[in-house]
Write a protein that holds these residues in place. Structure first.
Motif, PDB file in Angstrom:
ATOM      1  N   ALA A   6     -85.304   9.419 152.642  1.00  0.00           N
ATOM      2  CA  ALA A   6     -85.029   8.533 153.778  1.00  0.00           C
ATOM      3  C   ALA A   6     -83.539   8.327 154.021  1.00  0.00           C
ATOM      4  N   HIS A   7     -82.722   8.797 153.093  1.00  0.00           N
ATOM      5  CA  HIS A   7     -81.285   8.479 153.157  1.00  0.00           C
ATOM      6  C   HIS A   7     -80.493   9.697 152.685  1.00  0.00           C
ATOM      7  N   LEU A   8     -80.484  10.721 153.518  1.00  0.00           N
ATOM      8  CA  LEU A   8     -79.797  11.962 153.137  1.00  0.00           C
ATOM      9  C   LEU A   8     -78.396  12.007 153.757  1.00  0.00           C
ATOM     10  N   HIS A   9     -77.474  12.538 152.980  1.00  0.00           N
ATOM     11  CA  HIS A   9     -76.141  12.843 153.518  1.00  0.00           C
ATOM     12  C   HIS A   9     -75.887  14.312 153.191  1.00  0.00           C
ATOM     13  N   LEU A  10     -76.370  15.219 154.016  1.00  0.00           N
ATOM     14  CA  LEU A  10     -76.193  16.641 153.667  1.00  0.00           C
ATOM     15  C   LEU A  10     -74.723  17.042 153.640  1.00  0.00           C
TER      16      LEU A  10
ATOM     17  N   ILE B 112     -77.936   6.383 165.069  1.00  0.00           N
ATOM     18  CA  ILE B 112     -76.632   5.718 164.997  1.00  0.00           C
ATOM     19  C   ILE B 112     -76.618   4.890 163.722  1.00  0.00           C
ATOM     20  N   LYS B 113     -75.562   5.064 162.934  1.00  0.00           N
ATOM     21  CA  LYS B 113     -75.470   4.346 161.656  1.00  0.00           C
ATOM     22  C   LYS B 113     -74.368   3.296 161.745  1.00  0.00           C
ATOM     23  N   LEU B 114     -74.744   2.048 161.489  1.00  0.00           N
ATOM     24  CA  LEU B 114     -73.788   0.945 161.519  1.00  0.00           C
ATOM     25  C   LEU B 114     -73.542   0.442 160.096  1.00  0.00           C
TER      26      LEU B 114
ATOM     27  N   GLY C 147     -81.803   8.087 147.459  1.00  0.00           N
ATOM     28  CA  GLY C 147     -80.899   7.406 146.532  1.00  0.00           C
ATOM     29  C   GLY C 147     -79.428   7.507 146.872  1.00  0.00           C
ATOM     30  N   ASP C 148     -79.105   7.942 148.097  1.00  0.00           N
ATOM     31  CA  ASP C 148     -77.695   8.093 148.464  1.00  0.00           C
ATOM     32  C   ASP C 148     -77.068   9.235 147.651  1.00  0.00           C
ATOM     33  N   TYR C 149     -77.789  10.342 147.576  1.00  0.00           N
ATOM     34  CA  TYR C 149     -77.297  11.482 146.793  1.00  0.00           C
ATOM     35  C   TYR C 149     -76.163  12.197 147.522  1.00  0.00           C
TER      36      TYR C 149
HETATM   37 ZN   LIG Z   1     -75.481   6.398 152.105  1.00  0.00          ZN
END
Ligand SMILES: [Zn+2]
Length: 443
Positions: free
Chosen positions: A81-85, A204-206, A340-342
């Motif tokens: 749910a929280h990917l930062h590729l 959009i991420k705030l 997990g904010d990987y």
């Molecule tokens: Zn993050």
């Protein structure tokens, strides 16, 4: 085990899994059965065991690839749910931001492959390091040109002056130094949201709260109501979803007041925030990003964050709050997703399934509940709950075949050798080699 299919889809566009134990992620008990895939969707599911050797009781067309699961578990592909590729497994925020864009695009695609190889067939982008990295990654993945999870693109985080993502020193006030896009006031946030939508982001991420590692405390809530309201109205009129970095209780309440669907972190949500969230639980999903807290507090010494240091202690304290808060949310029936904010050196991409174990070990989830947090609710946070995240007829065929029973030991999902088959969008990305697998197990 016919193995004619291939990633480029040149073989038959139908696949039949026989002799599989199905965890359909609807919450039902597992059952033995067969699953027929036609094109990129699940065409038919039959319950009951097929005759040994893969002979199916199901009618299927000539040229169908038959995969005899030999009792392995078939389940939906996991969804983060929280990917930062575009977080490149670097030891901190600066080396992510300072990478030049050409290298960064290629590294982003490398990260996408690591995540798919780990059995994650889907993910929602939580923020990108540069405006178009996620947008381009998503396009190339979804067109089948590069391997990666089905993806939704984020832009850079939108932050306020001095907030998480504004790290430029006072004597070099250049926005390119920042991981976030720094705004002040409704008109600036309006222009930023419109610009990111123009670039092609899905969400959009705030940044509505601080973050200890950046110097603004996790319990601070720096963005004004006018700014949040403007961002939400601009995103909504273009049908974009809003996600928020919201650790503080005040920021969680902002999410609920403004209808922000994806609430990331939420560690410090107080009772009032929990009451508000419970009352609106059909509209919100929470992803705590718990691996980041654990690993920053306890496993980042090699990268300069010594356990016992002020910073590590701040994360230890937040972890304790996060665990208590997530247990309360879980009891209240609030939907909680893994992710997990990987993407940092101490939370490397590809380790994403560790969250499932953490949900069981630390948050008191049953193994089935933790699997739903990684599948069914993942489909929902991607706004595709009616077609993704479960094994149901008509759903998209994003599936994994697992050697063993993840319900008796969720840790096997962290072992890539136990994820013996990966199908994304109806195509086998990793094809099981059953005979070899058996030999390995009995050796
Ligand atoms: Zn993050």
């Amino acid at each position: 085990m016919a193995v004619e299919s291939s990633w480029n889809g040149s073989a038959s566009n139908a696949t039949l899994f026989t002799n599989v134990r199905i965890i359909d992620a609807t919450g039902e008990y597992p059952y033995t059965g067969e699953v027929l895939i036609q094109g990129n969707r699940i065409k038919q599911i039959t319950k009951g065991s097929s005759r040994f050797g893969g002979t199916s009781s199901m009618t299927y067309g000539a040229g169908t690839t038959v995969i005899d699961g030999m009792g392995a578990t078939l389940m939906p592909g996991m969804i983060d749910a929280h990917l930062h590729l575009s977080w490149n497994n670097a030891p901190g925020i600066d080396p992510i931001q300072m990478m030049e864009v050409e290298e960064h695009m290629l590294v982003t695609m490398e990260m996408a492959k690591l995540v798919l190889d780990a059995g994650f067939t889907g993910g929602r982008g939580a923020a990108a390091a540069k405006p178009r990295l996620d947008v381009v990654a998503k396009r190339f993945i979804n067109e089948g040109r590069f391997p990666g999870p089905r993806y939704l693109a984020a832009g850079p985080e939108i932050t306020t002056v001095g907030g998480l993502g504004d790290s430029a020193p006072s004597h070099i006030p250049h926005e390119g130094l920042n991981l976030g896009i720094v705004v002040s006031g409704p008109e600036e946030i309006r222009r930023t949201v419109r610009t990111l939508i123009k670039y092609g982001v899905d969400s959009i991420k705030l940044n509505l709260s601080g973050e200890e590692i950046t110097g603004m405390g996790a319990e601070e809530t720096p963005m004004s109501e006018e700014e949040v309201a403007m961002a939400c109205s601009e995103a909504r009129c273009r049908n974009k979803v809003i996600s928020a970095h919201a650790r503080s209780s005040g920021s969680v309440k902002q999410c609920i007041r403004h209808g922000i669907q994806n609430i990331y972190h939420a560690s410090f949500a107080d009772e009032e925030a929990l009451d508000m969230l419970e009352a609106a639980k059909d509209r919100h999903l929470v992803a705590p990003g718990i691996a980041w807290l654990i690993n920053t507090a306890r496993h980042a010494e090699q990268w300069g964050i010594k356990p016992g240091s002020r910073l590590a202690e701040a994360y230890e304290r937040e972890l304790e709050m996060c665990i208590a808060t997530m247990k309360k949310m879980h009891r209240r029936g609030i939907r909680i997703c893994i992710g997990g904010d990987y993407g940092f050196a101490w939370t490397p991409q590809g380790a994403n399934a560790k969250d499932i174990q953490t949900f069981v070990d630390m948050l008191g989830f049953s193994p089935m509940e933790a699997l739903l947090a990684a599948t069914k609710y993942g489909g929902q946070i991607m706004c595709m709950g009616d077609e993704l995240g479960m094994i149901k007829e008509g759903y998209l065929a994003d599936l994994i075949l697992v050697d063993g029973d993840p319900l008796s030991d969720v840790r096997i999902l962290q072992d890539k050798n136990r994820i013996i088959g990966i199908m994304r969008d109806g195509k086998m990305y990793k094809t099981p080699q059953m005979n070899e697998q058996r030999r390995r197990l009995t050796a």
